[in-house]
Design an enzyme around this catalytic site. Structure first.
Site, short mmCIF file in Angstrom:
data_model
loop_
_atom_site.label_atom_id
_atom_site.label_comp_id
_atom_site.label_asym_id
_atom_site.label_seq_id
_atom_site.Cartn_x
_atom_site.Cartn_y
_atom_site.Cartn_z
N TYR A 52 40.90 -25.67 15.87
CA TYR A 52 41.88 -26.58 15.52
C TYR A 52 43.39 -26.11 15.11
O TYR A 52 44.27 -26.54 15.68
CB TYR A 52 41.46 -27.74 14.64
CG TYR A 52 40.49 -28.59 15.11
CD1 TYR A 52 40.63 -29.84 15.80
CD2 TYR A 52 39.13 -28.32 14.99
CE1 TYR A 52 39.54 -30.38 16.34
CE2 TYR A 52 38.16 -28.93 15.62
CZ TYR A 52 38.13 -30.00 16.29
OH TYR A 52 37.19 -30.63 16.64
N ARG B 62 29.01 -33.02 25.23
CA ARG B 62 28.50 -32.79 24.16
C ARG B 62 28.28 -33.76 23.13
O ARG B 62 29.16 -34.30 22.58
CB ARG B 62 29.06 -31.38 23.74
CG ARG B 62 28.67 -30.87 22.31
CD ARG B 62 29.51 -29.81 21.92
NE ARG B 62 29.13 -29.34 20.59
CZ ARG B 62 29.76 -29.34 19.28
NH1 ARG B 62 30.58 -29.90 19.34
NH2 ARG B 62 29.17 -28.66 18.37
N GLU C 194 34.73 -27.35 20.62
CA GLU C 194 35.52 -28.23 20.14
C GLU C 194 36.94 -28.01 20.21
O GLU C 194 37.21 -26.57 19.69
CB GLU C 194 35.17 -28.85 18.77
CG GLU C 194 34.01 -29.56 18.68
CD GLU C 194 33.66 -30.30 17.14
OE1 GLU C 194 34.57 -30.24 16.29
OE2 GLU C 194 32.59 -30.38 17.01
N GLU D 120 29.04 -26.19 13.08
CA GLU D 120 29.92 -26.18 12.08
C GLU D 120 29.10 -25.94 10.69
O GLU D 120 29.41 -26.52 9.77
CB GLU D 120 31.05 -26.80 11.87
CG GLU D 120 31.73 -27.14 13.10
CD GLU D 120 33.13 -28.04 12.99
OE1 GLU D 120 33.34 -28.42 11.86
OE2 GLU D 120 34.02 -28.05 14.06
O1 IFM Z 1 35.67 -34.55 13.48
C1 IFM Z 1 35.16 -33.31 13.36
C2 IFM Z 1 34.07 -32.94 13.83
O2 IFM Z 1 33.02 -33.64 13.31
C3 IFM Z 1 33.70 -31.38 13.57
N1 IFM Z 1 34.89 -30.64 13.90
C4 IFM Z 1 36.01 -31.10 13.46
C5 IFM Z 1 36.49 -32.37 13.98
C6 IFM Z 1 37.86 -32.82 13.32
O3 IFM Z 1 37.73 -32.73 12.12
#
Ligand code: IFM
Length: 465
Positions: free
Chosen positions: A305, A85, A369, A174
């Site tokens: 996260y 990706r 992610e 995002e």
């Molecule tokens: O690095 C970022 C990414 O660009 C978007 N999502 C979170 C990641 C970590 O902060």
């Protein structure tokens, strides 16, 4: 690519068609900021403004991926990834955000896609990962409605060039960060602290998404998948009490339902509209917009996260939460932390996936992610040992499995990130990569987690502990 072997324990196995990927974004890895006609994006401007990014770091060189793309695809092939990706840099392809495409920019992405396909890796292309052409910000940025139409035009240029060979498209990455960190809290580009403008920006990002879905349906193969990636918040109230539940409801509206409801249900949440009434009457939502925003997608990307724990209270301004600063307090979750100071809690990923199973039945999910930053370094022998990252990844993959066993339709997992890179306002100090980058030499060193992940991919599941 290595043929999948069975995970040693059948409980550890994922379905054979499960997609195993890694993710990056253009401004975070490409560098070559002034080459081949690329013009500044809002992140070039922001990072070159003193005091905005730690250590004065910029994406000017980053991981030099623009010049090392083939080496990087070879690294991915070595890991056995099924999918990669990446994002397209808007100002590399359409420098002013208007008018015709720049051929050299398109050529770079065509070469990347062809290199991936030749290596047996499925390209997953994101159109917007935060690098708005500066000229469009000068014309008003995302709070200006026209930016959504400019995005649709840009989507058309990329789709015309690559629609015959890219199977999976993501419109936005995002949008919460783009709208609320960029226009309300001001810690991301363009650094504005205007909460009402941030709500407009959120709507125009939703509109841009819907317009782009229409363009992609016309210009890409009928079999193409079109998604968007949201960093949904796993919101937890501090207690079972009413006041904390009310704080959680408010944050859920501003973090999650402001995107999920218009995209999947064609409406904005009533409670969001009344919570934000002191700032706006939402008259920027025009007739017909929500029909566009809710054009059907083929799935949802979730970026996760750490959880968000909230209680009744207050938090300082400027804040990314419009109209919430004297209603909501943020409470650090307990437990171990990553180098970002983010608590490690895989339960939040499980909670989100199970929620989406219930709220969006029939919508395939991808974890687009997930990953962690740690203070990685190469030891004298040149090895990079990162046991905490391996533990983080294992816990989160176990959470994905638990959610799948509970009925969540999760089709793949993309680790953030393939390479150490420019971590936005934190600069290069925070390392999320599977592959360590020595920025002085651009030498790439796969970390221990890279061999661990390659093993996961090869066996199609988690290895024994
Ligand atoms: O690095 C970022 C990414 O660009 C978007 N999502 C979170 C990641 C970590 O902060």
């Amino acid at each position: 690519m290595t043929a999948p072997r069975a995970a040693t324990d059948s409980r550890a196995a994922f379905p054979p068609a499960f997609r195993w990927g890694a993710a990056t974004a253009a401004y975070q890895i490409e560098g070559a900021a002034d080459e081949d006609g690329r013009t500044p994006s809002i992140w070039d401007t922001f990072s070159r403004t003193p005091g905005k990014v730690r250590n004065g770091d910029t994406g000017d060189i980053a991981a030099d991926h623009y010049h090392r793309m083939r080496e990087d695809v070879a690294l991915m092939a070595g890991l056995g990834l099924t999918d990669y990706r990446f994002s397209v840099s808007w100002p590399r392809v359409q420098p002013t955000g208007r008018g015709p495409a720049l051929q050299k920019g398109l050529d770079f992405y065509r070469a990347l896609v062809d290199e991936l396909l030749a290596a047996g890796i499925r390209p997953v292309l994101t159109l917007y990962h935060w690098d708005l052409p500066q000229e469009l910000e000068d014309a008003g940025g995302w709070p200006a409605r026209d930016t959504a139409y400019r995005f649709a035009e840009y989507a058309g240029l990329v789709a015309e060039a690559l629609g015959d060979r890219v199977p999976t498209w993501t419109t936005l990455n995002e949008p919460w960060c783009a709208a609320f960190l960029g226009y309300a809290e001001g810690v991301h580009a363009p650094g504005r602290t205007e909460p009402e403008a941030a709500l407009r920006a959120a709507h125009h990002l939703n509109l841009a998404h819907g317009l782009a879905v229409g363009v992609l349906r016309e210009l890409t193969r009928p079999s193409s998948e079109v998604l968007l990636s949201l960093n949904l918040a796993a919101v937890r109230p501090l207690s079972g009490g009413r006041a904390d539940a009310e704080a959680a409801r408010r944050v859920d509206a501003l973090a999650n339902r402001v995107f999920l409801d218009p995209v999947f249900h064609g409406r904005y949440p009533r409670d969001l509209i009344s919570d934000t009434a002191p700032l706006t009457d939402w008259s920027f939502v025009e007739d017909g917009d929500l029909r566009i925003v809710s054009r059907p997608v083929d799935g949802l990307g979730i970026n996760y996260y750490t959880p968000t724990v909230v209680g009744a209270g207050s938090h300082p301004l400027p804040s990314p939460w419009p109209a919430a600063h004297d209603h909501v307090g943020f409470v650090p979750a307990p437990g171990p932390r990553t180098a970002m100071d983010w608590p490690v809690d895989a339960g939040g990923l499980y909670e989100l996936l199970v929620r989406l199973r219930d709220e969006l039945p029939g919508t395939p999910l991808l974890v687009t992610e997930n990953g962690a930053a740690y203070d990685d370094y190469a030891d004298p022998a040149g090895a990079v040992h990162d046991p905490e990252r391996i533990a983080y990844l294992r816990a989160h993959l176990e959470a994905v499995q638990r959610a799948m066993a509970a009925g969540a339709d999760v089709r793949g997992y993309f680790l953030w990130s393939l390479l150490d890179n420019f971590e936005w306002a934190h600069g290069y100090g925070k390392r999320f990569g599977l592959v360590h980058v020595d920025y002085a030499t651009q030498r790439r060193t796969p970390k221990d987690s890279a061999s661990w992940y390659a093993d996961v991919v090869a066996r199609g599941g988690l290895p024994p502990k």
